[in-house]
Design an enzyme around this catalytic site. Structure first.
Site, mmCIF file in Angstrom:
data_model
loop_
_atom_site.group_PDB
_atom_site.id
_atom_site.type_symbol
_atom_site.label_atom_id
_atom_site.label_comp_id
_atom_site.label_asym_id
_atom_site.label_seq_id
_atom_site.Cartn_x
_atom_site.Cartn_y
_atom_site.Cartn_z
ATOM 1 N N LEU A 19 0.835 -1.206 0.000
ATOM 2 C CA LEU A 19 0.000 0.000 0.000
ATOM 3 C C LEU A 19 0.867 1.252 0.000
ATOM 4 O O LEU A 19 0.576 2.235 -0.657
ATOM 5 C CB LEU A 19 -0.920 0.014 1.228
ATOM 6 C CG LEU A 19 -2.228 -0.748 1.073
ATOM 7 C CD1 LEU A 19 -2.979 -0.762 2.376
ATOM 8 C CD2 LEU A 19 -3.062 -0.145 -0.025
ATOM 9 N N LYS A 21 4.490 3.490 2.079
ATOM 10 C CA LYS A 21 5.422 3.632 3.206
ATOM 11 C C LYS A 21 4.924 4.721 4.129
ATOM 12 O O LYS A 21 4.552 5.804 3.675
ATOM 13 C CB LYS A 21 6.824 4.016 2.678
ATOM 14 C CG LYS A 21 7.587 2.827 2.089
ATOM 15 C CD LYS A 21 9.095 2.920 2.401
ATOM 16 C CE LYS A 21 9.779 1.577 2.176
ATOM 17 N NZ LYS A 21 9.111 0.484 2.940
ATOM 18 N N GLY A 22 4.781 4.404 5.422
ATOM 19 C CA GLY A 22 4.330 5.451 6.369
ATOM 20 C C GLY A 22 5.453 5.735 7.348
ATOM 21 O O GLY A 22 6.587 5.333 7.141
ATOM 22 N N ASN A 23 5.072 6.407 8.442
ATOM 23 C CA ASN A 23 6.058 6.604 9.501
ATOM 24 C C ASN A 23 6.368 5.228 10.097
ATOM 25 O O ASN A 23 5.465 4.471 10.381
ATOM 26 C CB ASN A 23 5.461 7.493 10.610
ATOM 27 C CG ASN A 23 5.213 8.901 10.061
ATOM 28 O OD1 ASN A 23 6.118 9.514 9.503
ATOM 29 N ND2 ASN A 23 3.988 9.381 10.168
ATOM 30 N N LYS A 46 0.426 -2.688 8.944
ATOM 31 C CA LYS A 46 1.630 -1.858 9.038
ATOM 32 C C LYS A 46 2.700 -2.682 9.730
ATOM 33 O O LYS A 46 2.594 -2.983 10.914
ATOM 34 C CB LYS A 46 1.320 -0.588 9.839
ATOM 35 C CG LYS A 46 2.398 0.475 9.772
ATOM 36 C CD LYS A 46 1.871 1.779 10.358
ATOM 37 C CE LYS A 46 2.805 2.933 10.111
ATOM 38 N NZ LYS A 46 2.225 4.211 10.584
ATOM 39 N N ASP A 140 1.046 15.068 12.619
ATOM 40 C CA ASP A 140 1.334 14.843 11.195
ATOM 41 C C ASP A 140 0.044 14.943 10.388
ATOM 42 O O ASP A 140 -0.195 14.163 9.471
ATOM 43 C CB ASP A 140 1.998 13.466 11.004
ATOM 44 C CG ASP A 140 2.711 13.386 9.653
ATOM 45 O OD1 ASP A 140 3.113 12.273 9.258
ATOM 46 O OD2 ASP A 140 2.832 14.431 8.988
HETATM 47 C C1 LIG Z 1 1.734 4.400 4.334
HETATM 48 C C2 LIG Z 1 0.296 4.264 3.875
HETATM 49 C C3 LIG Z 1 -0.072 2.801 3.707
HETATM 50 N N1 LIG Z 1 0.162 4.896 2.623
HETATM 51 C C4 LIG Z 1 -0.961 4.671 1.879
HETATM 52 N N2 LIG Z 1 -2.060 4.048 2.377
HETATM 53 C C5 LIG Z 1 -3.113 3.870 1.532
HETATM 54 C C6 LIG Z 1 -4.295 3.201 2.020
HETATM 55 C C7 LIG Z 1 -5.371 2.848 1.220
HETATM 56 N N3 LIG Z 1 -6.331 2.285 1.967
HETATM 57 C C8 LIG Z 1 -5.910 2.240 3.234
HETATM 58 N N4 LIG Z 1 -6.561 1.764 4.312
HETATM 59 C C9 LIG Z 1 -5.953 1.828 5.495
HETATM 60 C C10 LIG Z 1 -4.678 2.366 5.618
HETATM 61 CL CL1 LIG Z 1 -3.929 2.437 7.189
HETATM 62 C C11 LIG Z 1 -3.972 2.857 4.545
HETATM 63 C C12 LIG Z 1 -4.615 2.801 3.316
HETATM 64 N N5 LIG Z 1 -3.118 4.316 0.252
HETATM 65 C C13 LIG Z 1 -2.031 4.948 -0.212
HETATM 66 C C14 LIG Z 1 -0.926 5.147 0.588
HETATM 67 F F1 LIG Z 1 0.166 5.774 0.138
HETATM 68 C C15 LIG Z 1 -0.529 4.892 4.936
HETATM 69 O O1 LIG Z 1 -0.799 4.262 5.924
HETATM 70 N N6 LIG Z 1 -0.764 6.148 4.714
HETATM 71 C C16 LIG Z 1 -1.292 6.922 5.783
HETATM 72 C C17 LIG Z 1 -2.781 6.893 5.675
HETATM 73 F F2 LIG Z 1 -3.131 7.088 4.393
HETATM 74 F F3 LIG Z 1 -3.220 5.718 6.110
HETATM 75 F F4 LIG Z 1 -3.229 7.880 6.424
#
Ligand SMILES: CC(C)(Nc1nc(-c2c[nH]c3ncc(Cl)cc23)ncc1F)C(=O)NCC(F)(F)F
Length: 289
Positions: A19, A21-23, A46, A140
């Site tokens: 999906l 890369k996060g923190n 995660k 954040d």
């Molecule tokens: C690192 C991560 C994976 N990045 C992404 N998540 C999702 C994504 C798509 N659907 C999701 N459902 C749950 C979660 Cl935790 C993430 C996603 N889609 C695109 C992303 F780049 C993420 O956690 N981002 C922060 C958030 F978007 F969650 F605020």
């Protein structure tokens, strides 16, 4: 509240795709399928890779944070999963199919109107108001960390940098600030590493700007990483000549005034999330007429 340590079994987690890369780690799309018949729930997992920046206890804090949050406007926690004999752990969350707000706005520019943006803004506000009641500072808040659950519901996610404000203080001072997304940071967070509900309000103003510019990168600079030599330039920009982001194209004046309230240089002049929520509801009424 007792931390909900729902233990999920790694053998039932079926990997599907990455999906992002996060923190503190990468996040993968999996299906938690205990019956093994593909009827299980899609989840976002995660995975923590302990490295120099993040330790297992940082990750445990993120799990503890998310596991006590019950709010319609915050991504749901599903449990933790230990593997390799508790040497590595994963945080399991609900999967939201529409992804982050950035991608959604870029792809759905034509059918997201002012009313829908105001609805999303009021939901983020309510989620932040809820966080504040638990004395959590997100640190954040940015469109990249807002998830789209449906065309009429968004949720706050990525609590990797969230801190609890101590009872006897109104702010949290970060000791070893890592790479900082200073474009979303309040002046006091840049210059003194000071974080509070009012610095989250500053970031909310930036999220409003992202929302109303459809997260169009041409409307705001790329993610600038904090380099100390730029700090005083940013600081003098904010305070002396009142440098602020210009209103996004076609942004209603009342919405731009909300952004400018959030960007008051001194944090005690910034509105609180409940006042912001009320002002957004009022603007929504006017938009309806
Ligand atoms: C690192 C991560 C994976 N990045 C992404 N998540 C999702 C994504 C798509 N659907 C999701 N459902 C749950 C979660 Cl935790 C993430 C996603 N889609 C695109 C992303 F780049 C993420 O956690 N981002 C922060 C958030 F978007 F969650 F605020």
């Amino acid at each position: 509240a007792q931390h909900d340590q729902t233990l999920l079994e790694e053998r039932h987690l079926r990997y599907i795709s990455p999906l992002g890369k996060g923190n503190f780690g990468c996040v993968e799309l999996c299906r938690y399928d205990p019956l093994g018949d593909n009827t299980g729930e899609l989840v976002a997992v995660k995975k923590l890779q302990p490295n120099k920046q993040s330790t297992l206890e940082d990750f445990q804090k993120e799990v503890n944070t998310l596991s006590v949050l019950y709010c319609d406007y915050i991504v749901k926690y599903r449990g933790v999963c230990y593997s390799m004999g508790r040497l590595s752990m994963s945080l399991v969350m609900e999967y939201l199919p529409h992804g982050s707000l950035i991608g959604y706005l870029e792809n759905n520019r034509h059918n997201v109107n002012t009313r829908r943006m105001l609805l999303f803004a009021s939901q983020i506000c309510k989620g932040m108001e809820y966080l504040q009641t638990l004395r959590y500072v997100h640190r954040d808040l940015a469109a990249r960390n807002i998830l789209v659950a449906s065309e009429s519901l968004v949720k706050i996610a990525d609590f990797g940098l969230t801190k609890v404000i101590p009872c006897n203080k109104e702010y949290y001072r970060v000791t070893q600030p890592g790479e900082s997304p200073i474009f979303w940071y309040a002046p006091e967070s840049i210059s003194e590493s000071r974080f509070s509900h009012k610095s989250d309000v500053w970031s909310f103003g930036v999220v409003l700007h992202e929302l109303f510019s459809y997260c169009d990168v041409n409307c705001n600079p790329k993610r600038v990483r904090k380099f100390t030599r730029f700090v005083n330039m940013f600081e003098q920009h904010f305070s002396l000549n009142e440098w602020r982001l210009p209103a996004p194209p076609n942004c209603p004046p009342k919405v731009y005034s909300l952004m400018k309230q959030c960007w008051a240089y001194s944090f005690d002049e910034r509105p609180c999330f409940s006042s912001l929520g009320d002002q957004i509801e009022t603007i929504m009424q006017d938009e309806r007429e």
